[in-house]
Design an enzyme around this catalytic site. Structure first.
Site, PDB file in Angstrom:
ATOM      1  CG  ASN A  76      -2.042   2.904   4.789  1.00 31.23           C
ATOM      2  OD1 ASN A  76      -3.108   2.322   4.781  1.00 31.23           O
ATOM      3  ND2 ASN A  76      -1.263   3.003   3.723  1.00 31.23           N
TER       4      ASN A  76
ATOM      5  CG  ASP B 112      -2.078   0.874   1.188  1.00 28.39           C
ATOM      6  OD1 ASP B 112      -2.105   1.760   0.313  1.00 28.39           O
ATOM      7  OD2 ASP B 112      -2.984   0.729   2.021  1.00 28.39           O
TER       8      ASP B 112
ATOM      9  CB  CYS C 116       1.626  12.726   2.291  1.00 29.57           C
ATOM     10  SG  CYS C 116       1.858  14.001   3.503  1.00 29.57           S
TER      11      CYS C 116
ATOM     12  CG  HIS D 113      -6.684  -0.960   5.292  1.00 32.06           C
ATOM     13  ND1 HIS D 113      -5.513  -1.544   4.866  1.00 32.06           N
ATOM     14  CD2 HIS D 113      -6.711   0.275   4.726  1.00 32.06           C
ATOM     15  CE1 HIS D 113      -4.870  -0.703   4.073  1.00 32.06           C
ATOM     16  NE2 HIS D 113      -5.579   0.404   3.968  1.00 32.06           N
TER      17      HIS D 113
END
Lengths: 324, 324
Positions: free
Chosen positions: B252, B17, B243, B210
């Site tokens: 993330n 990812d 970012c 997630h």
């Protein structure tokens, strides 16, 4: 605004905790313009400044003028920090609504920060309560127990000591005792446990959660405090008060992000996020070059966002940095 | 490591990812050095890459080599993302342990992202399950329902639709169905509600959370998911993958901050934070100029920090940026 299960009070500490931590001195007129914008955003409690000697904190030299300006705005509680009896006398002379006094939970921090033992601070607190009782009985007094979740000097702070101090402060006659993560060491399980104990011990006198984002856990800790029954949260616009992303810093929870979290969850704050984002403009104007933080101001409101009370934003999705 | 009440599994998604979201292509040797460091830090599940055409994602052109490198390291689950049957065939040929397939909860996102309807993706999923059953029955298949908490194209996504899709994926024979906040629109009450429903509907097949930190709520959402019973969390070292502080980005959750939160709460991750911080060095070396995020890496471990299992850090308090 009654504080129900689905309502919280956001206590904006930027003009005090924020401005006394930055190097530049914000001009009085700029402070007043910023405070007007915060009031317009719907904030209903504000920590406006510290009554400390101007030679120690030049950022706070105009505190009496700023308090008087804030007192002219309707429908909010104007609070000032006082470190001692002398500060309390000066603050009460302005007609401020509420005093807040920091008492360190860690003895090491107390000696380093105010050069007094915790016992001496409690004695000072009793003198301040007596002064308030005699001169201004309507003024509320809050104690914030700093380093309640850990201390950079001594490490962990025993929870029993925190509780003992909270009970002593309540017994001294203060109206609210809150807990502060001055050093950014709190974690959610501890926050929940300590506020649960505080509320069991102090009932209605259990006060605000003052949490920092030093290690990124600020909002998670606020969520844990909310789940423990806390309904008053200190935070600072743009995370002012220690750069939250800078090495070693201990920035306050960002008001914009905190208000967004609660409103998105359906918990009303009374704050208008668009007006709050707009309040970054006078802050930026008054502190040129100072970094302003916050994730919501970067990302904007998500498409389909609805306030807790069902209101829609005036724009369906606020473009990033729309306001400032 | 058995997953008990006080244990979680951190599934590191940075090599997939993260790396597919940055502009630069990390050289294979650098990827392998970083992956070695992540393994040494105690991570036990890793999303290693995407099996997609190299012309679409040049960052993933070496995915088969990187999978083989990761498979040579003992004691962890090596997972690869596959968008379709062709990708699954290529992935299975490498001997990967686990496949993950993204299925959009939002029809608009599905059409924009993979140019397929959700129904078409479910049909593809059934073909992938049949292939797995025939060729490699030990390989686990996970579905991540992207935009499960909101979509930047259509706004809110009805929770009933998310549940219906999750049930359809489970009925198709996948082992785990997780929920992804692809767009950073989730809030804690919603996270708790949706994962509670997912677990009620799918039991042991309810999968990972997630979550993104786009609006600063990443860790608060992880806390809410934990409280709803989730025990597997995706995150990305240094917040790689969008970012987290940049305009409009959807970064993330930062692995370092997430591991710190759980360990500080007494919830074991099996991850050594000092070794995890040290893994930033090969990441930085392999992606020069790319910003690395995280609050814990800036602030360091607090004085007196103890791991969930009672271990002490090798240094009593890690100085900021000690590792990278």
């Amino acid at each position: 605004m009654p504080l129900s299960e689905s309502t919280v009070l956001i206590s904006e500490v930027g003009p005090r905790d924020g401005l006394q931590s930055v190097k530049s001195v914000m001009p009085t007129a700029a402070k007043c313009a910023w405070i007007d914008a915060l009031h317009a955003a719907g904030l209903r409690e504000i920590e406006i400044g510290s009554f400390v000697p101007a030679r120690r904190l030049p950022q706070m030299a105009d505190v009496a003028d700023v308090v008087r300006h804030a007192l002219a705005l309707p429908g909010w509680t104007v609070m000032a920090l006082v470190p001692n009896l002398q500060g309390a006398e000066a603050a009460l002379a302005t007609g401020v609504h509420k005093l807040t006094l920091p008492v360190s939970a860690s003895e090491a921090h107390s000696l380093a920060n105010v050069r007094k033992t915790r016992a001496d601070m409690l004695a000072e607190l009793r003198r301040i309560v007596a002064l308030r009782d005699a001169q201004a009985p309507a003024v509320r007094i809050e104690v914030g127990l700093s380093t309640a979740f850990g201390c950079t000097l001594q490490g962990p702070v025993p929870e029993d000591e925190v509780l003992r101090l909270a009970e002593a402060a309540a017994a001294a006659g203060v109206d609210e005792v809150g807990l502060s993560d001055t050093t950014g060491m709190a974690q959610p399980a501890q926050v929940r446990r300590l506020f649960t104990r505080l509320r069991a011990a102090l009932g209605e006198r259990a006060g605000a959660a003052h949490l920092h984002n030093t290690r990124g856990l600020g909002l998670a800790n606020c969520l844990a405090a909310y789940e423990a029954g806390v309904r008053t949260f200190d935070s600072s616009q743009a995370g002012l008060g220690g750069c939250p992303y800078a090495p070693g810093a201990s920035g306050n929870v960002v008001t914009e992000d905190l208000v967004f979290m609660f409103e998105a969850m359906g918990i009303a704050t009374g704050v208008d996020l668009e007006a709050l984002l707009a309040a970054r403009a006078p802050l930026r104007a008054g502190l040129p070059g100072e970094p302003l933080y916050g994730m919501l101001p970067e990302a904007g409101l998500p498409l389909g966002f609805t306030y807790a009370d069902g209101r829609l934003p005036r724009t369906p999705s606020i473009p990033r940095q729309a306001a400032a």
